[in-house]
Design an enzyme around this catalytic site. Structure first.
Site, short mmCIF file in Angstrom:
data_model
loop_
_atom_site.label_atom_id
_atom_site.label_comp_id
_atom_site.label_asym_id
_atom_site.label_seq_id
_atom_site.Cartn_x
_atom_site.Cartn_y
_atom_site.Cartn_z
N CYS A 2 74.44 -14.60 57.51
CA CYS A 2 74.02 -15.38 58.67
C CYS A 2 74.03 -14.45 59.87
O CYS A 2 74.50 -13.31 59.80
CB CYS A 2 74.96 -16.56 58.91
SG CYS A 2 75.02 -17.75 57.56
N GLY A 8 68.92 -15.22 58.43
CA GLY A 8 68.99 -16.61 58.01
C GLY A 8 67.79 -17.39 58.49
O GLY A 8 67.47 -17.38 59.68
N ASN A 10 79.67 -15.84 60.21
CA ASN A 10 78.89 -15.19 59.16
C ASN A 10 79.88 -14.72 58.11
O ASN A 10 80.82 -13.98 58.42
CB ASN A 10 78.12 -14.00 59.73
CG ASN A 10 77.50 -13.15 58.64
OD1 ASN A 10 77.08 -13.65 57.60
ND2 ASN A 10 77.42 -11.84 58.87
N GLY A 11 79.70 -15.16 56.87
CA GLY A 11 80.61 -14.75 55.81
C GLY A 11 80.98 -15.91 54.92
O GLY A 11 80.28 -16.93 54.85
N TYR A 51 69.89 -3.81 52.37
CA TYR A 51 68.90 -4.89 52.49
C TYR A 51 69.07 -5.78 53.71
O TYR A 51 68.10 -6.10 54.38
CB TYR A 51 68.97 -5.76 51.22
CG TYR A 51 68.09 -6.99 51.26
CD1 TYR A 51 66.73 -6.90 51.00
CD2 TYR A 51 68.62 -8.25 51.54
CE1 TYR A 51 65.91 -8.03 51.03
CE2 TYR A 51 67.82 -9.38 51.57
CZ TYR A 51 66.46 -9.27 51.32
OH TYR A 51 65.67 -10.38 51.35
#
Length: 507
Positions: free
Chosen positions: A2, A28, A101-102, A257
């Site tokens: 995210c 996201g 995020n995570g 990526y």
């Protein structure tokens, strides 16, 4: 995977947050959200969709205040319902909104503790709401009417003691300011920067430095593993290491990526790291296939372009763009359901036949997860007239699920799970399959920062750097992440939405 952002400005923060979220959209594409504050009230807008779909002019006009936070989401093991969109909010203490995020690997245990011991209710399946309530409870336990930066850091210390997994967090506290912190292993990235205005210094925290760059902020540095930063609503800044033990072990997949190439993560240019990945791939070709007959190297857009170009230069082989990408199709890695992924690949890429006809082609991608995309691209290359098709991955074989914030599928749906490179090549239809060595991938990154202690390499070798991931947890995650389970969950959500719509229309 995210994206998060937090801003303390000297004027309205809403437009800058919007701009930062747009730049972080690659992290996201499922939902977006924003909370701003004028020091007295919160103004919240969140929903499923892209940033420019969620925030219209009528919404932006209501987002008042000089500080705020934002989030772009792609779902991990949780639901894709709009109820899961972030930020989340609790009114006690003070009023706190949080985005992260995570992934917390002990979220279920924490949710039970929160209910039984903390007497707090969790309304969604999102671990972000769990994290928010842990932080809120620890801050409330200090019983301070006017918390200081040190009080907030004490609450973060206790969050680190209770929470396991990988997380980068940003939260806003009404009337006080913004706090951001990073897990003790530094798995997920977060940076902060500043910009000077006529009214004074403004600060931003974000998942990637590119969000700072595009809004005119100067990158100061990454947050260290376990570190927290507090920016008061007046613009005063404080930082503190809040973890008893810390280790810099960033996620390798960020460099392969996830991150944009124009970002700097832990002092490392993602672009330069990907260049080095290409050099390492070329060296492996020369070791394993010194008499190669490659005519042309073609990247699979967009993430692999940098590696492919450097690979071609190192080998002295022609580099060509062979696929045209439809910019209006999202990242297929993110898309739910195998049928939708298969359909989207054909919509997303179209070959330029002249670059393939009668040539021995080396296709280069950043990584291979399910193999769905790779097999179709190899088929497209052959249909375009390629004489032979080789395939190279800038990352090693993805064999294991990620539990720190990337929705890697069930292991049985990973094409490399319990298969050799030759077997994978045969499955995707390639004449020769080449994977990056894990040590070479690590070296591609540490070349630019020798201070990194370790990496989160779990998707490649099954080593979970936190040391807290059990086989039982992996089994539970597997049950949630396989395509059958997701299809069932999507069907259930659709039924619930229809029932809600029917009920609403009855009144």
């Amino acid at each position: 995977m995210c994206g998060i952002v937090g801003i303390v400005a000297k004027s309205f923060a809403n437009q800058t947050i919007f701009d930062a979220l747009t730049v972080l959209q690659h992290r996201g594409q499922d939902a977006a959200g924003m909370v701003t504050s004028d020091g007295q009230r919160f103004f919240l807008r969140k929903d499923n969709g892209l940033v420019n779909e969620v925030f219209r002019t009528r919404h932006m006009k209501k987002m008042k205040g000089n500080m705020g936070i934002g989030h772009v989401r792609y779902p991990t093991a949780g639901s894709s319902s709009s109820a899961e969109a972030q930020p989340f909010y609790v009114n006690s203490p003070y009023g706190i909104a949080l985005a992260h995020n995570g992934n917390l690997t002990n979220a279920e245990q924490l949710a039970d503790e929160i209910f039984r011991a903390d007497l707090r209710h969790i309304n969604t399946t999102s671990d972000s709401e769990v994290l928010l309530n842990v932080f809120a409870h620890e801050l409330q336990g200090l019983r301070k009417l006017n918390p200081t930066a040190d009080d907030i850091f004490t609450a973060v210390e206790r969050v680190h003691q209770r929470c396991e997994g990988g997380y980068a967090v940003v939260a806003i506290i009404t009337g006080y300011g913004i706090v951001a912190f990073r897990d003790p292993f530094g798995i997920r990235p977060v940076v902060y920067g500043k910009r000077e205005t006529e009214q004074g210094t403004e600060y931003m925290v974000a998942s990637e430095s590119v969000a700072l760059d595009t809004s005119g902020y100067e990158l100061v540095r990454d947050l260290a593993p376990g570190e927290a930063i507090f920016i008061s609503q007046e613009g005063e800044i404080s930082t503190k290491q809040c973890a008893a033990k810390s280790l810099l072990a960033p996620c390798l997949f960020e460099y392969v990526y996830l991150a944009r190439p124009d970002s700097i993560i832990d002092g490392i240019s993602v672009h330069h790291a990907r260049m080095e990945m290409g050099n390492k791939l070329a060296q492996k070709v020369l070791r394993d296939f010194p008499e190669h007959d490659i005519d042309v190297i073609i990247p699979i857009p967009d993430t692999s372009r940098t590696s492919a170009l450097e690979m071609a230069k190192e080998l002295g082989v022609t580099f060509r763009e062979g696929f045209i990408k439809n910019r209006y199709i999202g990242r297929t890695f993110i898309m739910p359901g195998q049928t939708q992924r298969k359909k989207s690949v054909r919509q997303k890429l179209n070959p330029i036949a002249a670059e393939f006809r009668d040539k021995v082609v080396m296709l280069v991608d950043d990584s291979i997860v399910r193999g769905t995309t790779s097999a179709q691209i190899v088929e497209m290359a052959r249909q375009a007239g390629a004489r032979k098709v080789y395939f190279a991955s800038a990352a090693p074989e993805v064999r294991y699920p990620n539990v720190f914030g990337i929705d890697m599928p069930s292991p049985t749906e990973l094409i490399a799970h319990e298969r050799t490179a030759d077997e994978i090549g045969e499955l995707i239809g390639a004449d020769w399959m080449l994977y990056q060595d894990l040590d070479d991938l690590k070296a591609s990154i540490t070349k630019f920062n020798g201070q990194i202690d370790d990496f989160d390499t779990c998707v490649f070798n099954g080593k979970y750097v936190t040391g807290t991931v059990s086989d039982d947890y992996l089994a539970r995650i597997d049950a949630k992440r396989n395509d059958d389970a997701k299809a069932s969950a999507d069907s259930k959500q659709s039924d619930e939405s229809n029932e809600s719509a029917d009920l609403h229309s009855a009144f």
